[in-house]
Design a protein around this motif. Sequence first.
Motif, PDB file in Angstrom:
ATOM      1  N   UNK A 140       0.820  -1.193   0.139  1.00  8.69           N
ATOM      2  CA  UNK A 140       0.371   0.027   0.314  1.00  8.69           C
ATOM      3  C   UNK A 140       0.805   1.327   0.009  1.00  8.69           C
ATOM      4  N   UNK A 141       0.619   2.276  -0.938  1.00  5.18           N
ATOM      5  CA  UNK A 141       1.363   3.407  -0.982  1.00  5.18           C
ATOM      6  C   UNK A 141       0.694   4.705   0.021  1.00  5.18           C
ATOM      7  N   UNK A 142       1.259   5.595   0.245  1.00  2.00           N
ATOM      8  CA  UNK A 142       1.164   6.524   0.857  1.00  2.00           C
ATOM      9  C   UNK A 142       0.827   7.870   0.229  1.00  2.00           C
ATOM     10  N   UNK A 143       0.036   8.903   0.510  1.00  2.00           N
ATOM     11  CA  UNK A 143      -0.084  10.153  -0.037  1.00  2.00           C
ATOM     12  C   UNK A 143      -0.221  11.192   0.787  1.00  2.00           C
ATOM     13  N   UNK A 144       0.052  12.522   0.413  1.00  2.00           N
ATOM     14  CA  UNK A 144      -0.180  13.608   1.340  1.00  2.00           C
ATOM     15  C   UNK A 144      -1.531  14.223   0.844  1.00  2.00           C
ATOM     16  N   UNK A 145      -2.188  15.225   1.828  1.00  2.00           N
ATOM     17  CA  UNK A 145      -3.308  15.909   1.503  1.00  2.00           C
ATOM     18  C   UNK A 145      -3.111  17.183   0.614  1.00  2.00           C
TER      19      UNK A 145
ATOM     20  N   UNK B 258       2.548  10.108  -3.527  1.00  3.21           N
ATOM     21  CA  UNK B 258       1.449  10.835  -3.880  1.00  3.21           C
ATOM     22  C   UNK B 258       0.992  12.167  -3.304  1.00  3.21           C
ATOM     23  N   UNK B 259       0.532  13.096  -3.833  1.00  6.44           N
ATOM     24  CA  UNK B 259      -0.017  14.102  -3.307  1.00  6.44           C
ATOM     25  C   UNK B 259      -1.572  14.892  -3.488  1.00  6.44           C
ATOM     26  N   UNK B 260      -2.421  14.939  -3.040  1.00  2.00           N
ATOM     27  CA  UNK B 260      -3.707  15.465  -3.493  1.00  2.00           C
ATOM     28  C   UNK B 260      -3.362  17.116  -3.664  1.00  2.00           C
ATOM     29  N   UNK B 261      -3.942  17.540  -4.788  1.00  2.47           N
ATOM     30  CA  UNK B 261      -3.673  19.193  -4.801  1.00  2.47           C
ATOM     31  C   UNK B 261      -5.065  19.727  -5.535  1.00  2.47           C
TER      32      UNK B 261
END
Length: 243
Positions: free
Chosen positions: A59-64, A90-93
């Motif tokens: 499972x990968x991780x992302x920021x918000x 990943x990062x949500x933008x």
Amino acid sequence: MTKLIVANWKMNGTLESTRKFCQQITSFTQESKTRNTLVICPPALYLKSLKNDLKEGDIKTGAQDCSAFSEGAYTGEISARMLDDIGCEYVLIGHSERRQYHQESNDLLSQKIQRALEAGLCPIFCIGESEGDHEAGRTQDVLREQLKVLGAFKGNKSIVLAYEPVWAIGTGKVATLEDIQNACAFIKEILFNEYAVVSPILYGGSVKGKNASSILSLPAADGVLVGGASLQASEFWEIATAV
Ligand code: PGA
């Protein structure tokens, strides 16, 4: 086909609940498999411990969110490079809550995407129309306008798009399958024709265990971005294994 399933925890949880989530999800992954790619975006403060607790799984991780600046005197900001440094991928933008509560403009979002790409993160760029625009039949105009941010990234193949109608986020009102298919297909067409961008398109907005499989079966939906329903490991796993 492999789908991208992204959890957006927003400002929820504790260190303890994060650990518990990881234990549960790890046991699910040991019992059954999914070919889908899973990404969890916890509050930034919990990224490192989530990453450690998930280390055996895939499972990968992302920021918000990330800063529009590379580094320097920007109190309270977290740079894309720092996120990469701790193993975040990943990062949500441009999530609608960032646009609404932090007045994020297209210019700022373009800088954030730039910083994310420079740091080697995959930006998940969120767009979507308000309820008023939806009811007035202006969805395509709004999406076209929001996609102008990608003018600076023509030909890019490392950006993921998330279509999240603002009125469907956290409300329990899911867009119809027809609306989701049409909006995702429209976004793909604009990306390809006007920006030479080919990217996966996620749908977000009240995705739950019980509606995930019909949404994920749509040909234009390459995955889902899940808020509230991603906080419980069992429901997130139900979504993750829905197709
Ligand atoms: P929701 O949120 O699933 O709780 O509607 C989705 C999102 O904001 O990404």
